[in-house]
Scaffold this active site. Structure first.
Site, short mmCIF file in Angstrom:
data_model
loop_
_atom_site.label_atom_id
_atom_site.label_comp_id
_atom_site.label_asym_id
_atom_site.label_seq_id
_atom_site.Cartn_x
_atom_site.Cartn_y
_atom_site.Cartn_z
N LEU A 1 -19.02 -0.14 2.67
CA LEU A 1 -18.58 0.88 3.63
C LEU A 1 -17.08 0.73 3.92
O LEU A 1 -16.65 -0.25 4.51
CB LEU A 1 -19.35 0.75 4.93
N SER B 1 -15.68 -2.27 -10.55
CA SER B 1 -16.73 -1.67 -9.72
C SER B 1 -18.07 -1.77 -10.42
O SER B 1 -18.14 -1.80 -11.67
CB SER B 1 -16.42 -0.19 -9.48
N LYS C 1 -12.69 1.83 -14.21
CA LYS C 1 -13.18 0.51 -13.81
C LYS C 1 -13.65 -0.30 -15.02
O LYS C 1 -13.54 -1.54 -15.02
CB LYS C 1 -14.29 0.66 -12.77
N TYR D 1 -13.88 7.82 -12.67
CA TYR D 1 -13.76 6.56 -11.92
C TYR D 1 -14.32 5.40 -12.74
O TYR D 1 -13.69 4.34 -12.89
CB TYR D 1 -14.51 6.72 -10.60
N ASP E 1 0.86 -1.19 0.00
CA ASP E 1 0.00 0.00 0.00
C ASP E 1 0.89 1.23 0.00
O ASP E 1 2.01 1.20 0.52
CB ASP E 1 -0.90 -0.01 1.24
N1 LIG Z 1 -15.94 0.83 -1.34
C1 LIG Z 1 -16.73 0.63 -2.39
O1 LIG Z 1 -17.95 0.86 -2.34
C2 LIG Z 1 -16.14 0.10 -3.67
C3 LIG Z 1 -17.03 -0.30 -4.68
C4 LIG Z 1 -16.52 -0.78 -5.87
C5 LIG Z 1 -15.15 -0.87 -6.07
N2 LIG Z 1 -14.31 -0.48 -5.06
C6 LIG Z 1 -12.87 -0.59 -5.33
O2 LIG Z 1 -12.27 -1.41 -4.35
C7 LIG Z 1 -10.92 -1.00 -4.15
C8 LIG Z 1 -10.68 -0.75 -2.67
O3 LIG Z 1 -11.51 0.31 -2.26
P1 LIG Z 1 -11.86 0.58 -0.73
O4 LIG Z 1 -13.28 0.98 -0.68
O5 LIG Z 1 -11.37 -0.50 0.11
O6 LIG Z 1 -11.01 1.93 -0.49
P2 LIG Z 1 -10.04 2.36 0.68
O7 LIG Z 1 -9.83 3.83 0.48
O8 LIG Z 1 -10.53 1.89 2.00
O9 LIG Z 1 -8.69 1.56 0.33
C9 LIG Z 1 -7.92 1.87 -0.80
C10 LIG Z 1 -6.47 1.61 -0.47
O10 LIG Z 1 -5.70 1.86 -1.65
C11 LIG Z 1 -4.53 2.54 -1.25
N3 LIG Z 1 -3.97 3.30 -2.36
C12 LIG Z 1 -4.45 4.43 -2.90
N4 LIG Z 1 -3.63 4.88 -3.85
C13 LIG Z 1 -2.60 4.01 -3.92
C14 LIG Z 1 -1.43 3.93 -4.71
N5 LIG Z 1 -1.13 4.87 -5.62
N6 LIG Z 1 -0.59 2.89 -4.52
C15 LIG Z 1 -0.87 1.96 -3.58
N7 LIG Z 1 -1.95 1.99 -2.79
C16 LIG Z 1 -2.81 3.00 -2.97
C17 LIG Z 1 -4.97 3.43 -0.11
O11 LIG Z 1 -3.88 3.86 0.69
C18 LIG Z 1 -5.93 2.53 0.63
O12 LIG Z 1 -5.28 1.76 1.62
C19 LIG Z 1 -10.72 0.23 -5.02
O13 LIG Z 1 -10.11 -0.13 -6.23
C20 LIG Z 1 -12.14 0.72 -5.25
O14 LIG Z 1 -12.25 1.47 -6.43
C21 LIG Z 1 -14.76 0.02 -3.88
#
Ligand SMILES: NC(=O)c1ccc[n+]([C@@H]2O[C@H](COP(=O)([O-])OP(=O)(O)OC[C@H]3O[C@@H](n4cnc5c(N)ncnc54)[C@H](O)[C@@H]3O)[C@@H](O)[C@H]2O)c1
Length: 269
Positions: A198, A151, A168, A164, A45
């Site tokens: 969440l 996503s 995706k 975004y 990360d």
């Molecule tokens: N939460 C949702 O509703 C949701 C829905 C669909 C898809 N997603 C996807 O799931 C994945 C995780 O999302 P989440 O909700 O857990 O978000 P989150 O913000 O809790 O976690 C994302 C993590 O990615 C890390 N990160 C960001 N930029 C980075 C980089 N340049 N290099 C390395 N690490 C990096 C952040 O530090 C963080 O720890 C993402 O790709 C997001 O688009 C999330």
């Protein structure tokens, strides 16, 4: 395959897994799930503290893990990590590209810098991860499994998240295209397309800087999502980790180029 072997195929004992974005939310849940199923997990990360915290939680639970600071938008860092993990741990069997960010705003007003930033992390970052992991996996006897985070935003357009959603959707096409190229090396490439979960990403609407929750704002954001979803539920990170674990494991050995949609039914493709 008999029933005992079938159930056993969901385990990934002795495999080496790398999870990007493992410092928070869905990536953290994936890292914990993969470790719980028997893998040694490298938690990568850009937030080193978060990565180390997840690795510590895995070790505390009796698993094997380490934390790595990596910015997935820097190709050299991704390449070095994949090469080093293969050299030090013997292989890279599973690579999950989960790291991501959100950038919001209408198309007509989107600054070029915002577009470049999200493409660099959410699309190029996944591309670099696929390349680095794919090079190691195609050269090793056991092949491997790559799982990418898409996503529901790629399935169901909605306002203000075009940049975004573009990333995706690109991840889905990357997943399918690469799957056609590396399958002959027993390397599988699949994706998950989660619905609303969440996490820090979605919680920023209602989690104040001091960590307390604005309940009124939380309900204003979450309740419409919940009501709009056929299962009348919003997701937890573990709901997504379950799909990722399946795709990582030999239970999914006949699946490649596919998108699993743990989304409560909000998009049916
Ligand atoms: N939460 C949702 O509703 C949701 C829905 C669909 C898809 N997603 C996807 O799931 C994945 C995780 O999302 P989440 O909700 O857990 O978000 P989150 O913000 O809790 O976690 C994302 C993590 O990615 C890390 N990160 C960001 N930029 C980075 C980089 N340049 N290099 C390395 N690490 C990096 C952040 O530090 C963080 O720890 C993402 O790709 C997001 O688009 C999330």
């Amino acid at each position: 395959m008999d029933a005992t072997n079938l159930i056993q195929s969901f385990r990934i004992d002795g495999k080496v897994a790398v999870v990007t974005g493992a410092g928070s939310g869905i990536g953290r849940a994936c890292a914990l799930a993969l470790a719980g199923a028997g893998a040694t997990v490298v938690c990568a990360d850009v937030d080193a503290t978060g990565a180390n915290r997840t690795a510590a939680a895995i070790i505390e639970a009796g698993g094997s893990s380490s934390g790595e600071r990596i910015d997935v938008s820097h190709r050299d860092e991704v390449e070095v990590l994949a090469t080093r993990v293969a050299a030090e741990l013997g292989s890279v069997d599973v690579w999950c590209n989960i790291a991501g960010i959100m950038v919001e705003g209408p198309v007509l007003d989107a600054p070029e810098e915002d577009f470049d930033r999200i493409i660099a992390i959410n699309l190029k970052g996944v591309f670099f991860g696929c390349q680095a992991a794919g090079r190691v996996m195609t050269a090793q006897p056991g092949g491997g499994s790559i799982v990418n985070a898409s996503s529901a935003a790629a399935d169901a357009p909605s306002p203000n998240i075009a940049c975004y959603a573009i990333c995706k959707a690109g991840v889905v096409q990357l997943t399918k295209s690469m799957a056609t190229e590396v399958g002959k090396h027993n390397v599988r490439v699949n994706a998950v397309a989660p619905g609303f979960v969440l996490t820090a990403m979605t919680g920023r609407y209602f989690v104040r800087p001091d960590g307390t929750v604005d309940e009124a704002m939380r309900n204003a954001v979450v309740e419409p999502m919940r009501k709009h979803t056929p299962l009348r539920a919003i997701g937890e990170p573990e709901d997504i980790a379950a799909s990722v674990l399946f795709l990582a494991s030999d239970a999914a050995r006949f699946m490649t180029g596919q998108v699993l949609r743990p989304n409560g039914g909000v998009a049916m493709v």
